[in-house]
Scaffold this active site. Structure first.
Site, PDB file in Angstrom:
ATOM      1  N   TRP A  11       0.851  -1.210   0.000  1.00 23.88           N
ATOM      2  CA  TRP A  11       0.000   0.000   0.000  1.00 23.88           C
ATOM      3  C   TRP A  11       0.882   1.255   0.000  1.00 23.88           C
ATOM      4  O   TRP A  11       0.585   2.244  -0.657  1.00 23.88           O
ATOM      5  CB  TRP A  11      -0.887   0.051   1.253  1.00 23.88           C
ATOM      6  CG  TRP A  11      -2.222  -0.601   1.082  1.00 23.88           C
ATOM      7  CD1 TRP A  11      -2.604  -1.811   1.583  1.00 23.88           C
ATOM      8  CD2 TRP A  11      -3.378  -0.075   0.372  1.00 23.88           C
ATOM      9  NE1 TRP A  11      -3.913  -2.066   1.224  1.00 23.88           N
ATOM     10  CE2 TRP A  11      -4.414  -1.016   0.490  1.00 23.88           C
ATOM     11  CE3 TRP A  11      -3.626   1.094  -0.343  1.00 23.88           C
ATOM     12  CZ2 TRP A  11      -5.673  -0.825  -0.077  1.00 23.88           C
ATOM     13  CZ3 TRP A  11      -4.874   1.289  -0.911  1.00 23.88           C
ATOM     14  CH2 TRP A  11      -5.876   0.329  -0.779  1.00 23.88           C
ATOM     15  N   TRP A  66     -19.588  20.912   0.863  1.00 26.39           N
ATOM     16  CA  TRP A  66     -19.224  20.661   2.264  1.00 26.39           C
ATOM     17  C   TRP A  66     -19.899  21.690   3.162  1.00 26.39           C
ATOM     18  O   TRP A  66     -20.051  22.851   2.775  1.00 26.39           O
ATOM     19  CB  TRP A  66     -17.704  20.759   2.441  1.00 26.39           C
ATOM     20  CG  TRP A  66     -16.897  19.850   1.556  1.00 26.39           C
ATOM     21  CD1 TRP A  66     -16.130  20.209   0.495  1.00 26.39           C
ATOM     22  CD2 TRP A  66     -16.780  18.427   1.658  1.00 26.39           C
ATOM     23  NE1 TRP A  66     -15.537  19.101  -0.072  1.00 26.39           N
ATOM     24  CE2 TRP A  66     -15.921  17.990   0.621  1.00 26.39           C
ATOM     25  CE3 TRP A  66     -17.319  17.456   2.521  1.00 26.39           C
ATOM     26  CZ2 TRP A  66     -15.584  16.647   0.431  1.00 26.39           C
ATOM     27  CZ3 TRP A  66     -16.976  16.125   2.334  1.00 26.39           C
ATOM     28  CH2 TRP A  66     -16.122  15.730   1.296  1.00 26.39           C
ATOM     29  N   ASN A  97      -4.308   2.707  12.854  1.00 27.49           N
ATOM     30  CA  ASN A  97      -4.899   2.764  11.507  1.00 27.49           C
ATOM     31  C   ASN A  97      -6.421   2.605  11.504  1.00 27.49           C
ATOM     32  O   ASN A  97      -7.131   3.336  10.815  1.00 27.49           O
ATOM     33  CB  ASN A  97      -4.271   1.681  10.618  1.00 27.49           C
ATOM     34  CG  ASN A  97      -4.851   1.714   9.221  1.00 27.49           C
ATOM     35  OD1 ASN A  97      -4.766   2.720   8.532  1.00 27.49           O
ATOM     36  ND2 ASN A  97      -5.496   0.626   8.806  1.00 27.49           N
ATOM     37  N   TRP A 129     -12.448  16.943   3.250  1.00 25.92           N
ATOM     38  CA  TRP A 129     -11.372  16.038   3.689  1.00 25.92           C
ATOM     39  C   TRP A 129     -10.032  16.766   3.843  1.00 25.92           C
ATOM     40  O   TRP A 129      -9.187  16.385   4.639  1.00 25.92           O
ATOM     41  CB  TRP A 129     -11.224  14.837   2.749  1.00 25.92           C
ATOM     42  CG  TRP A 129     -10.847  15.164   1.320  1.00 25.92           C
ATOM     43  CD1 TRP A 129     -11.695  15.358   0.273  1.00 25.92           C
ATOM     44  CD2 TRP A 129      -9.515  15.316   0.784  1.00 25.92           C
ATOM     45  NE1 TRP A 129     -10.988  15.626  -0.875  1.00 25.92           N
ATOM     46  CE2 TRP A 129      -9.650  15.603  -0.606  1.00 25.92           C
ATOM     47  CE3 TRP A 129      -8.236  15.233   1.313  1.00 25.92           C
ATOM     48  CZ2 TRP A 129      -8.551  15.819  -1.440  1.00 25.92           C
ATOM     49  CZ3 TRP A 129      -7.139  15.445   0.479  1.00 25.92           C
ATOM     50  CH2 TRP A 129      -7.305  15.735  -0.876  1.00 25.92           C
ATOM     51  N   TRP A 155      -6.954   9.798   3.405  1.00 22.90           N
ATOM     52  CA  TRP A 155      -8.080  10.729   3.529  1.00 22.90           C
ATOM     53  C   TRP A 155      -9.030  10.598   2.348  1.00 22.90           C
ATOM     54  O   TRP A 155     -10.246  10.615   2.509  1.00 22.90           O
ATOM     55  CB  TRP A 155      -7.575  12.171   3.680  1.00 22.90           C
ATOM     56  CG  TRP A 155      -7.356  12.459   5.133  1.00 22.90           C
ATOM     57  CD1 TRP A 155      -6.175  12.383   5.808  1.00 22.90           C
ATOM     58  CD2 TRP A 155      -8.360  12.778   6.097  1.00 22.90           C
ATOM     59  NE1 TRP A 155      -6.382  12.638   7.133  1.00 22.90           N
ATOM     60  CE2 TRP A 155      -7.708  12.892   7.341  1.00 22.90           C
ATOM     61  CE3 TRP A 155      -9.740  12.974   6.046  1.00 22.90           C
ATOM     62  CZ2 TRP A 155      -8.404  13.195   8.522  1.00 22.90           C
ATOM     63  CZ3 TRP A 155     -10.430  13.289   7.211  1.00 22.90           C
ATOM     64  CH2 TRP A 155      -9.764  13.396   8.425  1.00 22.90           C
TER      65      TRP A 155
HETATM   66  C1  LIG Z   1      -6.842   8.962   7.070  1.00 26.37           C
HETATM   67  C2  LIG Z   1      -5.512   8.218   7.075  1.00 26.37           C
HETATM   68  C3  LIG Z   1      -4.317   8.929   7.110  1.00 26.37           C
HETATM   69  C4  LIG Z   1      -3.083   8.246   7.091  1.00 26.37           C
HETATM   70  N1  LIG Z   1      -1.927   8.989   7.102  1.00 26.37           N
HETATM   71  C5  LIG Z   1      -0.725   8.340   7.061  1.00 26.37           C
HETATM   72  C6  LIG Z   1       0.497   9.087   7.057  1.00 26.37           C
HETATM   73  O1  LIG Z   1       0.516  10.324   7.037  1.00 26.37           O
HETATM   74  N2  LIG Z   1       1.669   8.388   7.069  1.00 26.37           N
HETATM   75  C7  LIG Z   1       1.694   7.004   7.061  1.00 26.37           C
HETATM   76  O2  LIG Z   1       2.795   6.422   7.075  1.00 26.37           O
HETATM   77  N3  LIG Z   1       0.556   6.291   7.028  1.00 26.37           N
HETATM   78  C8  LIG Z   1      -0.648   6.900   7.042  1.00 26.37           C
HETATM   79  N4  LIG Z   1      -1.806   6.172   7.051  1.00 26.37           N
HETATM   80  C9  LIG Z   1      -1.715   4.694   6.932  1.00 26.37           C
HETATM   81  C10 LIG Z   1      -1.670   3.921   8.263  1.00 26.37           C
HETATM   82  O3  LIG Z   1      -2.679   4.358   9.123  1.00 26.37           O
HETATM   83  C11 LIG Z   1      -0.327   4.039   8.985  1.00 26.37           C
HETATM   84  O4  LIG Z   1       0.739   3.764   8.104  1.00 26.37           O
HETATM   85  C12 LIG Z   1      -0.231   3.044  10.157  1.00 26.37           C
HETATM   86  O5  LIG Z   1      -1.279   3.269  11.070  1.00 26.37           O
HETATM   87  C13 LIG Z   1       1.112   3.192  10.859  1.00 26.37           C
HETATM   88  O6  LIG Z   1       1.188   2.299  11.941  1.00 26.37           O
HETATM   89  P1  LIG Z   1       2.181   1.073  11.912  1.00 26.37           P
HETATM   90  O7  LIG Z   1       3.549   1.539  11.566  1.00 26.37           O
HETATM   91  O8  LIG Z   1       2.027   0.324  13.204  1.00 26.37           O
HETATM   92  O9  LIG Z   1       1.603   0.234  10.693  1.00 26.37           O
HETATM   93  P2  LIG Z   1       1.625  -1.310  10.321  1.00 26.37           P
HETATM   94  O10 LIG Z   1       0.223  -1.765  10.341  1.00 26.37           O
HETATM   95  O11 LIG Z   1       2.607  -2.073  11.124  1.00 26.37           O
HETATM   96  O12 LIG Z   1       2.081  -1.286   8.795  1.00 26.37           O
HETATM   97  C14 LIG Z   1       3.457  -1.313   8.408  1.00 26.37           C
HETATM   98  C15 LIG Z   1       3.787  -0.138   7.525  1.00 26.37           C
HETATM   99  O13 LIG Z   1       3.080  -0.226   6.302  1.00 26.37           O
HETATM  100  C16 LIG Z   1       2.726   1.093   5.856  1.00 26.37           C
HETATM  101  N5  LIG Z   1       1.251   1.190   5.824  1.00 26.37           N
HETATM  102  C17 LIG Z   1       0.365   0.550   6.611  1.00 26.37           C
HETATM  103  N6  LIG Z   1      -0.902   0.858   6.259  1.00 26.37           N
HETATM  104  C18 LIG Z   1      -0.803   1.714   5.218  1.00 26.37           C
HETATM  105  C19 LIG Z   1      -1.748   2.396   4.399  1.00 26.37           C
HETATM  106  N7  LIG Z   1      -3.074   2.242   4.562  1.00 26.37           N
HETATM  107  N8  LIG Z   1      -1.282   3.236   3.454  1.00 26.37           N
HETATM  108  C20 LIG Z   1       0.053   3.390   3.248  1.00 26.37           C
HETATM  109  N9  LIG Z   1       0.996   2.762   3.978  1.00 26.37           N
HETATM  110  C21 LIG Z   1       0.574   1.944   4.949  1.00 26.37           C
HETATM  111  C22 LIG Z   1       3.296   2.062   6.868  1.00 26.37           C
HETATM  112  O14 LIG Z   1       4.549   2.504   6.409  1.00 26.37           O
HETATM  113  C23 LIG Z   1       3.417   1.203   8.119  1.00 26.37           C
HETATM  114  O15 LIG Z   1       4.400   1.646   9.019  1.00 26.37           O
HETATM  115  C24 LIG Z   1      -3.057   6.826   7.051  1.00 26.37           C
HETATM  116  C25 LIG Z   1      -4.271   6.122   7.032  1.00 26.37           C
HETATM  117  C26 LIG Z   1      -5.483   6.804   7.043  1.00 26.37           C
HETATM  118  C27 LIG Z   1      -6.772   6.011   7.027  1.00 26.37           C
END
Ligand SMILES: Cc1cc2nc3c(=O)[nH]c(=O)nc-3n(C[C@H](O)[C@H](O)[C@H](O)COP(=O)(O)OP(=O)(O)OC[C@H]3O[C@@H](n4cnc5c(N)ncnc54)[C@H](O)[C@@H]3O)c2cc1C
Length: 437
Positions: free
Chosen positions: A261, A289, A324, A342, A365
Site C-alpha cells: 500500500w 461541504w 490505523n 477532507w 483521507w
Molecule cells: C486517514 C488516514 C491517514 C493516514 N496517514 C498516514 C500518514 O501520514 N503516514 C503514514 O505512514 N501512514 C498513514 N496512514 C496509513 C496507516 O494508518 C499508517 O501507516 C499506520 O497506522 C502506521 O502504523 P504502523 O507503523 O504500526 O503500521 P503497520 O500496520 O505495522 O504497517 C506497516 C507499515 O506499512 C505502511 N502502511 C500501513 N498501512 C498503510 C496504508 N493504509 N497506506 C500506506 N501505507 C501503509 C506504513 O509505512 C506502516 O508503518 C493513514 C491512514 C489513514 C486512514
C-alpha cells in the site's frame, strides 16, 4: 537518514571518490509549518545530530545547511572548490512528492550547467514510478491488481541489502579542517522547540517477529500493540524499507500487503500529483461541504461525543500517532457525518502526525472521503458506535484516552448517526449521479 542499507549512499561510492554527506533543512518546507512544537522537526533534528556524530566517529562529517536548497548548494559547491574539493557527483534519495520533484528538477538544471552529475536513487520504496504498470503501460489506480502485479514484478534484487556503510569505509569520507566541526543549526534558530527532551516516547526502529506473526488477527484492535509502529522510521528512513520487506516476506503476508500500500500511494502521487491537494476524482470537488467550524473544533479536540473518534483524536494530539483502524473511523466521521472537506482533516493530520507522509495521508483521507483511487464507496458510512463494539468492546482504548468517559463531563454526540448518514449519502448523491467519475 541512516548510513547502513542505503542505496543512495551506495550509489555515491560507485565512482570510488571520497564521499561527503550533506543535509539541508529546507526553508521552503519549514517556513510553512506553523506549529513550533512540530514533532517531525525535532525528530529530524535529533537524528541529524546523531548522524553527524556517527560520521565524525568514522573520520568524516555531515555538512548541514539551513535555507533554500539551491542557494545552499551553490554556496557549498563554491566553498568546496576554493578549498580544493571539486564536486563531481551529487546523489540524492528520490522523493516523489510534487514539491520535491520540482525542486530536484531545478537543481538538476543548475548542476548540469556546472558539469556536475546530479543523480536520484530509488531508496525509499521497493518498486517505483513505472516499475509496476498495467499491460498498456498506464499506471494502476486500483490497489488489488497493482499489488498482484507488484508481487509478480518483485525480484530478490529489489529487497537485497545495500552494503552502504562498508563501501563508504572503502572509498573514505571527505575530511578537511574548513569543513569539520560546524554546529547543527539550532531548533530555536529555525523557529521550533525541542519536544523530545521531555521524555516523549518514540517507538523502536524494529518490530518483533512475534508481532508480525499475529498481525493478521490483531492489527485492527487499537488497545493491542498489534502493529509494527514502524511508520515514522519508514517515513524518515531510520530503517530501510528493504529490511522491513525482508522481515515481512518471512513473517507475514498481511503485513507485506501494507508495505505494498505504501508503494502504491507513492506511485499514485508521482503519476497524479494533483491528488496530493485535490480530489483524485474531480467530480468529488463539487461536494457542497458544510465546513462547520465549531464541529471541526470539537473533532480536533476529541469532543464529538463518539468515543472511538474522540479517543483517536486525543491519542493523536498527545502522542503524534493514531492507530490505523481509528484513522479510518475519525476520517470517515469528519467527511461523512460532519460533511467537512477532507482537506481540513488532511491538514490537521499533517500538523500532528509524526509519521506524516503526503502520499499515504492524502491517499488515506481520499479513501475515507470516497474521492480517491480505489476508495470506499460514498454510500458506505462507517458507524462509529459499531466500530467501537467490534474493535474496542471492553473500552480499554477509549478509557485510556478519555478519562472522563461515562461521567457527566463527557459530551453528548454532536450529530445523530442515523440522520448524519442519510444526509451524507444524499449530499454525495446530489453531485455524483449518475456515475461518479
Ligand atoms: C486517514 C488516514 C491517514 C493516514 N496517514 C498516514 C500518514 O501520514 N503516514 C503514514 O505512514 N501512514 C498513514 N496512514 C496509513 C496507516 O494508518 C499508517 O501507516 C499506520 O497506522 C502506521 O502504523 P504502523 O507503523 O504500526 O503500521 P503497520 O500496520 O505495522 O504497517 C506497516 C507499515 O506499512 C505502511 N502502511 C500501513 N498501512 C498503510 C496504508 N493504509 N497506506 C500506506 N501505507 C501503509 C506504513 O509505512 C506502516 O508503518 C493513514 C491512514 C489513514 C486512514
Amino acid at each position: 537518514m541512516r548510513l547502513h542499507d542505503n542505496k543512495t549512499l551506495l550509489a555515491s561510492t560507485k565512482s570510488g571518490l571520497p564521499v561527503l554527506c550533506a543535509f539541508v533543512f529546507d526553508r521552503n518546507i519549514l517556513d510553512r509549518l506553523d506549529n513550533p512544537l512540530d514533532r517531525r522537526v525535532s525528530f529530524i533534528h535529533q537524528r541529524i545530530t546523531e548522524m553527524q556524530k556517527e560520521l565524525r566517529s568514522l573520520g568524516g562529517d555531515l555538512l548541514i545547511g539551513y535555507g533554500d536548497p539551491k542557494e545552499i548548494w551553490k554556496e557549498w559547491v563554491d566553498q568546496l572548490d576554493t578549498i580544493g574539493f571539486k564536486v563531481s557527483e551529487i546523489h540524492v534519495g528520490r522523493d516523489y512528492e510534487p514539491y520535491a520533484q520540482e525542486r530536484d528538477r531545478n537543481l538538476d538544471e543548475w548542476f548540469v550547467r556546472k558539469n556536475i552529475l546530479f543523480k536520484g536513487t530509488k531508496d525509499n520504496v521497493i518498486l517505483e514510478k513505472n516499475e509496476v504498470t498495467k499491460d498498456d503501460g498506464k499506471p494502476y489506480t486500483v490497489f488489488t491488481p497493482y499489488s498482484n502485479k507488484w508481487r509478480k514484478a518483485l525480484t530478490a534484487e529489489d529487497y537485497a541489502a545495500a552494503p552502504s556503510a562498508e563501501e563508504l569505509a572503502r572509498v573514505g569520507l571527505v575530511n578537511h579542517s574548513e569543513l569539520l566541526n560546524r554546529p547543527v543549526p539550532g531548533l530555536e534558530e529555525m523557529g521550533f522547540e525541542n519536544v523530545w527532551d521531555d521524555g516523549a516516547w518514540m517507538p523502536p526502529a524494529k518490530v518483533q517477529n512475534t508481532v508480525l506473526k499475529k498481525y493478521g488477527d490483531q492489527r485492527d484492535f487499537p488497545a493491542i500493540a498489534g502493529t509494527s509502529r514502524l511508520s515514522v522510521h519508514l517515513r524518515f528512513g531510520t530503517i530501510s524499507i528493504r529490511e522491513a520487506l525482508r522481515q515481512g516476506l518471512s513473517s507475514s503476508e498481511k503485513w507485506t500487503t501494507e508495505l505494498i500500500w505504501r508503494d502504491f500511494y507513492q506511485t499514485i502521487v508521482y503519476h497524479f500529483p494533483h491528488s496530493a491537494t485535490d480530489s483524485f476524482r474531480p467530480a468529488y470537488d463539487a461536494i457542497p461541504w458544510i465546513n462547520d467550524e465549531q464541529q471541526f473544533d470539537a473533532w480536533c479536540k476529541g469532543k464529538t461525543g463518539y468515543p472511538m473518534v474522540d479517543a483517536g483524536m486525543r491519542e493523536l494530539q498527545q502522542t503524534g500517532f493514531m492507530h490505523n483502524r481509528v484513522r479510518m473511523v475519525v476520517a470517515s466521521f469528519l467527511c461523512k457525518h460532519l460533511l467537512i472537506d477532507w482537506r481540513w482533516g488532511e491538514r490537521f493530520f499533517a500538523r500532528h502526525l509524526l509519521d506524516f507522509d503526503l502520499a499515504s495521508n492524502a491517499g488515506g483521507w481520499q479513501w475515507a472521503a470516497g474521492s480517491g483511487c480505489d476508495a470506499a464507496p460514498y454510500f458506505r458510512v462507517f458507524n462509529p458506535s459499531s466500530q467501537l463494539q467490534k474493535f474496542d468492546k471492553d473500552l480499554i482504548y477509549v478509557r485510556k484516552w478519555i478519562p472522563e468517559y461515562g461521567s457527566s463531563l463527557y459530551p453528548k454526540p454532536i450529530v445523530d448517526h442515523a440522520t448524519a448518514r442519510v444526509r451524507a449519502i444524499e449530499t454525495y448523491r446530489s453531485v455524483l449521479k449518475p456515475n461518479p467519475a
